[in-house]
Write a protein that holds these residues in place. Structure first.
Motif, PDB file in Angstrom:
ATOM      1  N   SER A 167      45.319 -13.663  33.650  1.00 14.80           N
ATOM      2  CA  SER A 167      43.883 -12.726  34.129  1.00 14.80           C
ATOM      3  C   SER A 167      44.401 -11.362  34.171  1.00 14.80           C
ATOM      4  O   SER A 167      45.205 -10.904  34.371  1.00 14.80           O
ATOM      5  CB  SER A 167      43.134 -12.892  35.473  1.00 14.80           C
ATOM      6  OG  SER A 167      42.919 -14.281  35.799  1.00 14.80           O
ATOM      7  N   LYS A 168      43.547 -10.565  33.181  1.00 12.10           N
ATOM      8  CA  LYS A 168      43.476  -9.005  33.146  1.00 12.10           C
ATOM      9  C   LYS A 168      41.997  -8.614  32.838  1.00 12.10           C
ATOM     10  O   LYS A 168      40.740  -9.100  33.074  1.00 12.10           O
ATOM     11  CB  LYS A 168      43.529  -8.820  31.664  1.00 12.10           C
ATOM     12  CG  LYS A 168      45.094  -9.979  31.568  1.00 12.10           C
ATOM     13  CD  LYS A 168      46.259  -9.871  30.091  1.00 12.10           C
ATOM     14  CE  LYS A 168      47.165 -10.055  30.074  1.00 12.10           C
ATOM     15  NZ  LYS A 168      47.458  -9.686  28.353  1.00 12.10           N
ATOM     16  N   GLN A 169      42.058  -7.457  33.723  1.00  9.36           N
ATOM     17  CA  GLN A 169      41.144  -6.162  33.041  1.00  9.36           C
ATOM     18  C   GLN A 169      40.575  -5.659  32.487  1.00  9.36           C
ATOM     19  O   GLN A 169      41.878  -4.632  32.582  1.00  9.36           O
ATOM     20  CB  GLN A 169      40.871  -5.861  35.131  1.00  9.36           C
ATOM     21  CG  GLN A 169      39.001  -4.692  34.938  1.00  9.36           C
ATOM     22  CD  GLN A 169      38.343  -5.836  35.148  1.00  9.36           C
ATOM     23  OE1 GLN A 169      38.006  -6.717  35.706  1.00  9.36           O
ATOM     24  NE2 GLN A 169      37.354  -5.462  34.116  1.00  9.36           N
ATOM     25  N   LYS A 170      39.918  -5.229  31.363  1.00 10.82           N
ATOM     26  CA  LYS A 170      39.877  -4.716  30.428  1.00 10.82           C
ATOM     27  C   LYS A 170      39.894  -2.856  30.858  1.00 10.82           C
ATOM     28  O   LYS A 170      39.074  -2.510  31.882  1.00 10.82           O
ATOM     29  CB  LYS A 170      39.197  -4.758  29.129  1.00 10.82           C
ATOM     30  CG  LYS A 170      39.096  -6.058  29.133  1.00 10.82           C
ATOM     31  CD  LYS A 170      37.744  -6.437  27.329  1.00 10.82           C
ATOM     32  CE  LYS A 170      38.389  -7.565  26.361  1.00 10.82           C
ATOM     33  NZ  LYS A 170      37.149  -7.588  25.651  1.00 10.82           N
TER      34      LYS A 170
ATOM     35  N   GLU B  44      48.961  -2.737  30.468  1.00  8.54           N
ATOM     36  CA  GLU B  44      49.243  -4.483  30.580  1.00  8.54           C
ATOM     37  C   GLU B  44      49.645  -5.165  32.460  1.00  8.54           C
ATOM     38  O   GLU B  44      48.574  -5.968  32.283  1.00  8.54           O
ATOM     39  CB  GLU B  44      50.502  -5.540  29.892  1.00  8.54           C
ATOM     40  CG  GLU B  44      50.245  -6.601  29.415  1.00  8.54           C
ATOM     41  CD  GLU B  44      49.981  -7.502  28.488  1.00  8.54           C
ATOM     42  OE1 GLU B  44      49.639  -8.516  28.785  1.00  8.54           O
ATOM     43  OE2 GLU B  44      48.397  -6.418  28.324  1.00  8.54           O
ATOM     44  N   ASP B  45      50.593  -4.224  32.585  1.00  7.75           N
ATOM     45  CA  ASP B  45      50.799  -4.599  34.356  1.00  7.75           C
ATOM     46  C   ASP B  45      49.496  -4.325  34.794  1.00  7.75           C
ATOM     47  O   ASP B  45      49.093  -4.576  35.753  1.00  7.75           O
ATOM     48  CB  ASP B  45      51.841  -3.840  34.382  1.00  7.75           C
ATOM     49  CG  ASP B  45      53.158  -4.434  33.870  1.00  7.75           C
ATOM     50  OD1 ASP B  45      53.178  -5.556  33.039  1.00  7.75           O
ATOM     51  OD2 ASP B  45      54.376  -3.628  34.434  1.00  7.75           O
TER      52      ASP B  45
ATOM     53  N   SER C 205      46.669  -3.853  34.233  1.00  4.29           N
ATOM     54  CA  SER C 205      44.954  -4.602  33.418  1.00  4.29           C
ATOM     55  C   SER C 205      44.884  -5.842  34.647  1.00  4.29           C
ATOM     56  O   SER C 205      44.613  -6.434  34.770  1.00  4.29           O
ATOM     57  CB  SER C 205      45.242  -4.836  32.610  1.00  4.29           C
ATOM     58  OG  SER C 205      46.592  -5.728  31.992  1.00  4.29           O
ATOM     59  N   LYS C 206      46.261  -6.596  34.502  1.00  6.54           N
ATOM     60  CA  LYS C 206      46.591  -7.385  35.452  1.00  6.54           C
ATOM     61  C   LYS C 206      46.842  -7.392  36.798  1.00  6.54           C
ATOM     62  O   LYS C 206      46.031  -8.129  37.679  1.00  6.54           O
ATOM     63  CB  LYS C 206      48.090  -7.886  34.891  1.00  6.54           C
ATOM     64  CG  LYS C 206      48.460  -8.532  33.999  1.00  6.54           C
ATOM     65  CD  LYS C 206      49.768  -8.895  33.823  1.00  6.54           C
ATOM     66  CE  LYS C 206      50.251  -9.513  32.151  1.00  6.54           C
ATOM     67  NZ  LYS C 206      51.445  -9.411  32.449  1.00  6.54           N
TER      68      LYS C 206
END
Length: 458
Positions: free
Chosen positions: A163-166, A183-184, A186-187
């Motif tokens: 799961s990531k948050q843009k 990247e980290d 967003s996770k």
């Protein structure tokens, strides 16, 4: 000059004053304060002289810069009001009583609101910046320690690659973060939003926001983001640890701070515009006993740009357009040429001649200043409507420079409130050490080095 203003007696312990030694936690969080005698002396002196009185709030309340009092250090915010000022203004029975309501229509991250609560008053704030309102809400909300620790463990356990948050594209993400850091983050944000709700979610998002500047490539010395000019940017960021590790440190520190407002009064809510704050209070059937506020300056400070990285990560910008959010703020700088080509500047409370001088040199800056005065009049009308008869309003405001010459903002805004029927009860002047934002512009302004604290009575 009143002698007591020159000596930091008010928080002394024995022979050694607080200003002369490191503050202990108990000193930092004291609430048993009263400045009735000093305020009475100041009012009497002002009645006799009818001239601003020189003061030093760092001596009256000898807390140094960056003191870790209550929840003030939960999150950085540009141009924060020196906490000594609202602490002084709240802790007396002359401007308001315990149990009364203190309102700040330009509340920023909540400095006034926190001090109002610590002094036994209820608090209400308003601000056009959604990040400011979020930070202020968290700083004025007590949460159970165990509940927050459980939530932190759940967040850290939920961080994975699925799961990531843009990031909302309000600025260029790649300019401000290394790809691995982005990247980290967003996770981490996805984990926060997957595991937390309500006030706990707000708390965790503020802690997430608080760690962003440290993990970014922005110069930590400047409030408005400027990319660090260095050869080893990657080493600088990695030296802090992973985003999850930095986030955990902020959360644990802020859990401790949150416990310091456990037994204080409450914050009863927020509005989103100083020009309509009285309407939000009317819905609560309340009026303010005391208003304490420090309005923005005319074009001198970039609150939204300073918040842009956090606003982008948290998705708080309407339509992902910073200009749209900036347009909601009094003191904004961005106007189209068509806005001011044929503008006429009238009813500016004595600033008309000065505005015309500026216009001859720099039409845009003249329009910024004139618009500021008109919109501050709207905000002033709202403040007066929100204030009880017999209540007090404390305005903290400085004079800046426009196009190389002084622009006496304080006198123009003072006239606005006087035109609305308020009477000046006391005026003080203090030297500014720092307010956290660059207030010096290359061609059009100089630094603001003195602040007026004007107390009105309705």
């Amino acid at each position: 000059m009143i002698e007591v203003l020159r000596t930091p007696l008010h928080l002394e312990t024995g022979k050694e004053s607080v200003v002369e030694r490191s503050l202990k936690l108990d000193d930092r969080n004291r609430t048993d304060l009263s400045f009735d005698l000093l305020i009475t002396q100041l009012v009497e002196q002002y009645d006799l002289e009818r001239a601003p009185i020189e003061v030093n709030f760092r001596e009256i309340v000898p807390f140094g810069p960056g003191v870790d009092r209550a929840t003030h250090l939960t999150h950085t915010y540009p141009a924060k009001l020196l906490l000594n000022i609202p602490l002084f203004l709240c802790n007396n029975s002359i401007f308001s009583k315990k149990g009364g309501l203190v309102y700040d229509p330009f509340c920023g991250s909540g400095t006034v609101l926190v001090e109002a609560m610590l002094s036994g008053r209820s608090a209400f704030g308003a601000d056009a910046n959604p990040l400011a309102r979020l930070i202020a809400k968290v700083k004025t909300t007590h949460l159970d320690r165990a509940k927050l620790e459980v939530a932190l463990n759940a967040v850290l356990a939920a961080v994975d690659g699925r799961s990531k948050q843009k990031f909302s594209p309000v600025v260029k993400l790649e300019k401000w973060f290394l790809p691995t850091t982005s990247e980290d983050l967003s996770k981490l944000l996805a984990a926060i939003r997957r595991t937390c709700t309500g006030d706990v979610l707000d708390f965790m998002e503020v802690c997430f926001s608080a760690c962003l500047r440290q993990l970014s490539l922005a110069d930590p010395r400047l409030s408005v983001p400027v990319r660090v000019k260095a050869d080893k940017l990657e080493d600088r960021v990695k030296g802090f640890g992973s985003p999850a590790q930095v986030f955990e440190r902020y959360v644990r520190s802020n859990i401790e701070r949150s416990q310091r407002i456990k037994d204080t009064s409450s914050c009863i809510g927020f509005g989103d515009d100083a020009r309509t704050g009285h309407m939000a209070l009317e819905k609560l059937s309340r009026r303010a006993d005391l208003i304490i506020t420090s309005p923005p300056y005319a074009g001198a400070q970039k609150y939204i740009r300073s918040s842009s990285i956090s606003l982008g990560w948290l998705g708080l910008v309407p339509d992902n357009k910073l200009r749209k959010l900036e347009g909601l703020n009094i003191g904004r700088e961005h106007f189209h040429k068509s806005d001011y080509d044929d503008a006429s500047y009238l009813n500016l409370f004595g600033a008309e001649e000065e505005i015309e001088r500026i216009r001859a040199l720099y039409p845009l800056r003249a329009h910024i200043a004139a618009t500021y005065i008109h919109e501050m009049e709207q905000a002033a009308r709202s403040m007066v409507s929100a204030l009880k008869t017999g209540g007090h309003l404390a305005l903290v405001i400085g004079d800046n420079h426009i196009c190389g010459k002084p622009f006496t903002t304080s006198s123009y805004i003072k006239r606005i409130f006087e035109s609305l029927g308020l009477r000046v009860k006391l005026e003080m002047v203090d030297t500014i050490k720092s307010r956290g934002l660059m207030t010096k512009r290359n061609r059009t302004a100089n630094s603001i080095d003195r602040e007026h604290v004007i107390i009105f009575e309705k």
